[in-house]
Design an enzyme around this catalytic site. Sequence first.
Site, PDB file in Angstrom:
ATOM      1  N   GLU A 166      -4.525   2.422  -3.080  1.00  0.00           N
ATOM      2  CA  GLU A 166      -5.750   2.994  -2.518  1.00  0.00           C
ATOM      3  C   GLU A 166      -5.502   4.135  -1.538  1.00  0.00           C
ATOM      4  O   GLU A 166      -6.418   4.892  -1.231  1.00  0.00           O
ATOM      5  CB  GLU A 166      -6.579   1.906  -1.832  1.00  0.00           C
ATOM      6  N   ASN A 167      -4.263   4.280  -1.049  1.00  0.00           N
ATOM      7  CA  ASN A 167      -3.923   5.372  -0.127  1.00  0.00           C
ATOM      8  C   ASN A 167      -2.920   6.348  -0.726  1.00  0.00           C
ATOM      9  O   ASN A 167      -2.295   7.125  -0.017  1.00  0.00           O
ATOM     10  CB  ASN A 167      -3.334   4.814   1.172  1.00  0.00           C
ATOM     11  N   HIS A 200      -3.604  -4.107   3.150  1.00  0.00           N
ATOM     12  CA  HIS A 200      -4.566  -3.379   3.987  1.00  0.00           C
ATOM     13  C   HIS A 200      -4.038  -3.035   5.368  1.00  0.00           C
ATOM     14  O   HIS A 200      -4.293  -1.932   5.855  1.00  0.00           O
ATOM     15  CB  HIS A 200      -5.890  -4.127   4.144  1.00  0.00           C
ATOM     16  N   ASN A 211     -10.752  -0.869   0.073  1.00  0.00           N
ATOM     17  CA  ASN A 211     -11.927  -0.144   0.542  1.00  0.00           C
ATOM     18  C   ASN A 211     -11.784   1.378   0.434  1.00  0.00           C
ATOM     19  O   ASN A 211     -12.770   2.098   0.277  1.00  0.00           O
ATOM     20  CB  ASN A 211     -12.252  -0.524   1.990  1.00  0.00           C
ATOM     21  N   HIS A 212     -10.545   1.896   0.461  1.00  0.00           N
ATOM     22  CA  HIS A 212     -10.357   3.347   0.378  1.00  0.00           C
ATOM     23  C   HIS A 212     -10.333   3.869  -1.061  1.00  0.00           C
ATOM     24  O   HIS A 212     -10.175   5.078  -1.265  1.00  0.00           O
ATOM     25  CB  HIS A 212      -9.063   3.760   1.089  1.00  0.00           C
ATOM     26  N   ASP A 214       0.802  -1.222   0.000  1.00  0.00           N
ATOM     27  CA  ASP A 214       0.000   0.000   0.000  1.00  0.00           C
ATOM     28  C   ASP A 214       0.843   1.285   0.000  1.00  0.00           C
ATOM     29  O   ASP A 214       1.540   1.574   0.974  1.00  0.00           O
ATOM     30  CB  ASP A 214      -0.906   0.038   1.225  1.00  0.00           C
ATOM     31  N   HIS A 239      -0.938  -2.571   6.438  1.00  0.00           N
ATOM     32  CA  HIS A 239       0.230  -1.693   6.372  1.00  0.00           C
ATOM     33  C   HIS A 239       1.415  -2.187   7.203  1.00  0.00           C
ATOM     34  O   HIS A 239       2.400  -1.456   7.364  1.00  0.00           O
ATOM     35  CB  HIS A 239      -0.111  -0.261   6.804  1.00  0.00           C
ATOM     36  N   HIS A 249      -7.249  -7.729  -0.205  1.00  0.00           N
ATOM     37  CA  HIS A 249      -7.226  -6.560   0.674  1.00  0.00           C
ATOM     38  C   HIS A 249      -8.141  -6.852   1.857  1.00  0.00           C
ATOM     39  O   HIS A 249      -9.365  -6.699   1.766  1.00  0.00           O
ATOM     40  CB  HIS A 249      -7.708  -5.331  -0.108  1.00  0.00           C
TER      41      HIS A 249
END
Length: 261
Positions: A39-40, A176, A67-68, A8, A178, A151
Amino acid sequence: MRILFIGDIVGRVGRLALSERLGRLIDRHCVDLVVANAENAAAGFGLTADVADELFDLGIDVLTSGNHIWDKKEICEILEREERLLRPANYPGDAPGRGAGVYKTAGGVPVGILNLEGRVFMSNVDCPFRAADRLVQELKRKAAIILVDFHAEATSEKTALAWYLDGRVTAVVGTHTHVQTADERLLDVGTAFISDVGMTGSRDGIIGMRREQVIEKFLTQRPARFEVAKKDPMICAVLIEADEKSGRALTIQRIQEAVPL
């Protein structure tokens, strides 16, 4: 062939770390395809078109998410037009974009990429196991090598999916949380697995965010706005070597590198 999967990417500091080090990683490990969870990547929450283009320009071939991915309002349009960007395939209904695809290396080898999201301690999305049954079968028609970005929050759910797909896919890599786990291995029938690849971002914070803000939330239990930490960046990734004909994983290697900026 060799696939580099990058954990991520968190904010600008993660992108700067990749700008500094990704080319050398690709050359050092003779990488054929680069995949990263993004996603981040835009200020720690979601993804924008400019940030996606920046990551592609660095040499990343495919971006996965979680999800983000929905955190930026323009993402739906980006998902519809950018085939190199995946969202979890097991969202219910007619979610924009795609959750799987086949991508070719510079040498012409097709690689299937599948993005799934877990349900334990997360949203009530469709079953990732049943989605995998359907989509892996479709990808197998076009590619022997298949990588799954799962994820998910729970290690048990990630491990269960890996065993469930053992021998049917080349690798199941968790994202997810991290935090890179030290459980990388080859399962019985040739699938590479790691519970979580970790993050590419700042070690100075808490899972990439400014530590004082996160600690304050734990102390007060009140809503808080998190900002991306900026110091001491690192890259977390895994290198997967696979047989092009059988699709079996041959090796999986953890990578964690501090990147002075």
